[in-house]
Design a protein around this motif. Structure first.
Motif, PDB file in Angstrom:
ATOM      1  N   THR A  13      42.162  39.927  41.610  1.00  0.00           N
ATOM      2  CA  THR A  13      40.921  39.798  40.908  1.00  0.00           C
ATOM      3  C   THR A  13      40.375  41.103  40.638  1.00  0.00           C
ATOM      4  O   THR A  13      40.397  41.899  41.690  1.00  0.00           O
ATOM      5  CB  THR A  13      39.987  38.821  41.765  1.00  0.00           C
ATOM      6  OG1 THR A  13      40.667  37.609  41.891  1.00  0.00           O
ATOM      7  CG2 THR A  13      38.832  38.756  41.013  1.00  0.00           C
ATOM      8  N   ALA A  14      40.001  41.187  39.148  1.00  0.00           N
ATOM      9  CA  ALA A  14      39.492  42.634  39.017  1.00  0.00           C
ATOM     10  C   ALA A  14      37.891  42.219  38.486  1.00  0.00           C
ATOM     11  O   ALA A  14      37.712  41.553  37.462  1.00  0.00           O
ATOM     12  CB  ALA A  14      40.361  43.247  37.706  1.00  0.00           C
ATOM     13  N   VAL A  15      37.025  43.081  39.117  1.00  0.00           N
ATOM     14  CA  VAL A  15      35.512  42.856  38.899  1.00  0.00           C
ATOM     15  C   VAL A  15      35.230  44.075  37.929  1.00  0.00           C
ATOM     16  O   VAL A  15      35.665  45.006  38.408  1.00  0.00           O
ATOM     17  CB  VAL A  15      34.725  42.663  40.130  1.00  0.00           C
ATOM     18  CG1 VAL A  15      33.243  42.741  39.675  1.00  0.00           C
ATOM     19  CG2 VAL A  15      35.016  41.557  40.996  1.00  0.00           C
ATOM     20  N   VAL A  27      34.885  39.329  34.825  1.00  0.00           N
ATOM     21  CA  VAL A  27      36.005  39.268  35.752  1.00  0.00           C
ATOM     22  C   VAL A  27      37.435  38.800  35.110  1.00  0.00           C
ATOM     23  O   VAL A  27      37.309  37.953  34.131  1.00  0.00           O
ATOM     24  CB  VAL A  27      35.728  37.879  36.798  1.00  0.00           C
ATOM     25  CG1 VAL A  27      36.995  37.801  37.716  1.00  0.00           C
ATOM     26  CG2 VAL A  27      34.683  38.346  37.583  1.00  0.00           C
ATOM     27  N   GLY A  28      38.404  39.763  35.658  1.00  0.00           N
ATOM     28  CA  GLY A  28      39.530  39.443  34.847  1.00  0.00           C
ATOM     29  C   GLY A  28      40.571  39.465  36.120  1.00  0.00           C
ATOM     30  O   GLY A  28      40.390  39.686  37.200  1.00  0.00           O
ATOM     31  N   TYR A  29      41.872  39.446  35.609  1.00  0.00           N
ATOM     32  CA  TYR A  29      42.909  39.271  36.793  1.00  0.00           C
ATOM     33  C   TYR A  29      44.198  40.106  36.175  1.00  0.00           C
ATOM     34  O   TYR A  29      44.404  40.370  34.978  1.00  0.00           O
ATOM     35  CB  TYR A  29      43.677  37.611  36.821  1.00  0.00           C
ATOM     36  CG  TYR A  29      42.561  36.819  37.140  1.00  0.00           C
ATOM     37  CD1 TYR A  29      41.987  36.798  38.709  1.00  0.00           C
ATOM     38  CD2 TYR A  29      41.717  36.150  36.237  1.00  0.00           C
ATOM     39  CE1 TYR A  29      41.051  36.027  39.033  1.00  0.00           C
ATOM     40  CE2 TYR A  29      40.374  35.596  36.637  1.00  0.00           C
ATOM     41  CZ  TYR A  29      40.128  35.427  38.023  1.00  0.00           C
ATOM     42  OH  TYR A  29      38.894  34.775  38.315  1.00  0.00           O
ATOM     43  N   MET A  30      44.834  40.787  37.426  1.00  0.00           N
ATOM     44  CA  MET A  30      45.624  41.949  36.994  1.00  0.00           C
ATOM     45  C   MET A  30      47.023  41.529  37.679  1.00  0.00           C
ATOM     46  O   MET A  30      46.868  41.041  39.014  1.00  0.00           O
ATOM     47  CB  MET A  30      45.241  43.266  37.463  1.00  0.00           C
ATOM     48  CG  MET A  30      44.054  43.947  36.552  1.00  0.00           C
ATOM     49  SD  MET A  30      43.741  45.302  37.100  1.00  0.00           S
ATOM     50  CE  MET A  30      42.161  45.690  35.915  1.00  0.00           C
ATOM     51  N   ASN A  31      48.234  41.600  37.281  1.00  0.00           N
ATOM     52  CA  ASN A  31      49.390  41.686  37.825  1.00  0.00           C
ATOM     53  C   ASN A  31      49.823  43.194  38.209  1.00  0.00           C
ATOM     54  O   ASN A  31      49.151  43.983  37.827  1.00  0.00           O
ATOM     55  CB  ASN A  31      50.595  41.023  37.037  1.00  0.00           C
ATOM     56  CG  ASN A  31      51.027  41.297  35.654  1.00  0.00           C
ATOM     57  OD1 ASN A  31      50.350  42.760  35.614  1.00  0.00           O
ATOM     58  ND2 ASN A  31      51.797  40.583  35.192  1.00  0.00           N
ATOM     59  N   GLU A  32      50.974  43.319  38.762  1.00  0.00           N
ATOM     60  CA  GLU A  32      51.329  44.765  39.152  1.00  0.00           C
ATOM     61  C   GLU A  32      51.115  45.698  38.025  1.00  0.00           C
ATOM     62  O   GLU A  32      50.869  46.634  37.978  1.00  0.00           O
ATOM     63  CB  GLU A  32      52.636  44.843  39.771  1.00  0.00           C
ATOM     64  CG  GLU A  32      52.430  44.415  41.448  1.00  0.00           C
ATOM     65  CD  GLU A  32      53.497  44.880  42.283  1.00  0.00           C
ATOM     66  OE1 GLU A  32      54.292  44.055  42.684  1.00  0.00           O
ATOM     67  OE2 GLU A  32      53.541  46.044  42.555  1.00  0.00           O
ATOM     68  N   LEU A  80      37.453  46.476  42.164  1.00  0.00           N
ATOM     69  CA  LEU A  80      36.095  46.802  41.414  1.00  0.00           C
ATOM     70  C   LEU A  80      36.429  48.021  40.628  1.00  0.00           C
ATOM     71  O   LEU A  80      36.549  48.977  41.187  1.00  0.00           O
ATOM     72  CB  LEU A  80      35.117  47.094  42.446  1.00  0.00           C
ATOM     73  CG  LEU A  80      33.632  47.321  42.099  1.00  0.00           C
ATOM     74  CD1 LEU A  80      33.153  46.231  41.056  1.00  0.00           C
ATOM     75  CD2 LEU A  80      32.852  47.836  43.052  1.00  0.00           C
ATOM     76  N   VAL A  81      36.402  47.573  39.372  1.00  0.00           N
ATOM     77  CA  VAL A  81      36.778  48.700  38.278  1.00  0.00           C
ATOM     78  C   VAL A  81      35.343  48.888  37.598  1.00  0.00           C
ATOM     79  O   VAL A  81      34.741  48.332  37.090  1.00  0.00           O
ATOM     80  CB  VAL A  81      37.575  48.198  37.445  1.00  0.00           C
ATOM     81  CG1 VAL A  81      38.061  49.446  36.343  1.00  0.00           C
ATOM     82  CG2 VAL A  81      38.976  47.807  38.036  1.00  0.00           C
ATOM     83  N   ARG A  82      34.907  50.312  37.832  1.00  0.00           N
ATOM     84  CA  ARG A  82      33.622  50.685  37.193  1.00  0.00           C
ATOM     85  C   ARG A  82      33.950  51.410  35.895  1.00  0.00           C
ATOM     86  O   ARG A  82      34.892  52.152  35.810  1.00  0.00           O
ATOM     87  CB  ARG A  82      32.914  51.785  38.108  1.00  0.00           C
ATOM     88  CG  ARG A  82      32.291  51.106  39.264  1.00  0.00           C
ATOM     89  CD  ARG A  82      31.013  51.815  39.726  1.00  0.00           C
ATOM     90  NE  ARG A  82      30.476  51.454  40.875  1.00  0.00           N
ATOM     91  CZ  ARG A  82      30.998  51.812  42.032  1.00  0.00           C
ATOM     92  NH1 ARG A  82      31.977  52.429  42.459  1.00  0.00           N
ATOM     93  NH2 ARG A  82      30.388  51.309  43.155  1.00  0.00           N
ATOM     94  N   VAL A  83      33.456  51.053  34.751  1.00  0.00           N
ATOM     95  CA  VAL A  83      33.815  51.295  33.413  1.00  0.00           C
ATOM     96  C   VAL A  83      32.638  51.913  32.587  1.00  0.00           C
ATOM     97  O   VAL A  83      31.454  51.579  32.684  1.00  0.00           O
ATOM     98  CB  VAL A  83      34.556  50.054  32.748  1.00  0.00           C
ATOM     99  CG1 VAL A  83      35.767  49.564  33.630  1.00  0.00           C
ATOM    100  CG2 VAL A  83      33.514  49.000  32.323  1.00  0.00           C
TER     101      VAL A  83
END
Lengths: 124, 124
Positions: A13-15, A27-32, A80-83
């Motif tokens: 999960t990527a916030v 909120v998104g989702y990431m694979n490798e 948690l990705v700050r952008v």
């Protein structure tokens, strides 16, 4: 220490949080692959569960997310990705944040104004 | 408008954010019961994927999360819960936030100090 992609069918999960205001934008989702490309390129790249492919956020709208920092949680299955968000809004429905509905007296209400017209961005 | 619990095996993603500082404290998952109980009781309640049961955050530590507001996103499969966090830290490893590791030059580094000793809280 590696991220744990096993818990959710290869996804973490990527916030996404605005690095200045602190607002949670989506909120998104990431694979490798999506996570590796996000780190390498400096733009948020997700795995689209609906389209089943890598998705550079902003690829059609231009509303890309420039990565400022990446943190992971204690069990390493979320980031948690700050952008810095390019453009007037992250949400494809025309809002600054995808979290534009608030629970009020048991009902979901839209609690803010649109920041752009999605038809002008997506129906070109 | 209902939440979409179908996309992820009956679960939605719940992002927990401090209502004053804006810090993202943790990410958890809720099934329909957990979400309903969170709304009814005013404390964050999750579905623990590892223990396969409802989990009142803070049930053993006392570090409960008092719900201040709940928002949902455009496709209704995630919620943003703003909370007042009781106690010195949300993370069971002794930190204010579960996101205490930062990616620095390709490595995950612990980038903040513990706010409490987890042994004193969990090994009573």
């Amino acid at each position: 220490m590696d991220l744990d992609f096993k818990k959710s069918d290869g996804l973490i999960t990527a916030v996404i949080q605005d690095h200045q205001s602190g607002r949670v934008l989506m909120v998104g989702y990431m694979n490798e692959d999506a996570f590796r490309l996000t780190v390498e390129r400096g733009y948020a790249i997700f795995w689209s569960r609906s389209r089943q492919r890598l998705w550079l956020k902003g690829e059609s709208s231009g509303h890309k997310l420039i990565v400022k920092s990446i943190q992971t949680d204690c069990d390493q299955d979320a980031v948690l990705v700050r952008v810095e968000a390019i453009g007037p809004g992250v949400c494809h429905e025309g809002y600054e944040s995808c979290f534009f509905r608030t629970l009020e007296a048991g009902q979901w209400s839209v609690t803010e104004a649109r920041t752009y017209n999605p038809k002008e961005v997506y129906d070109k």
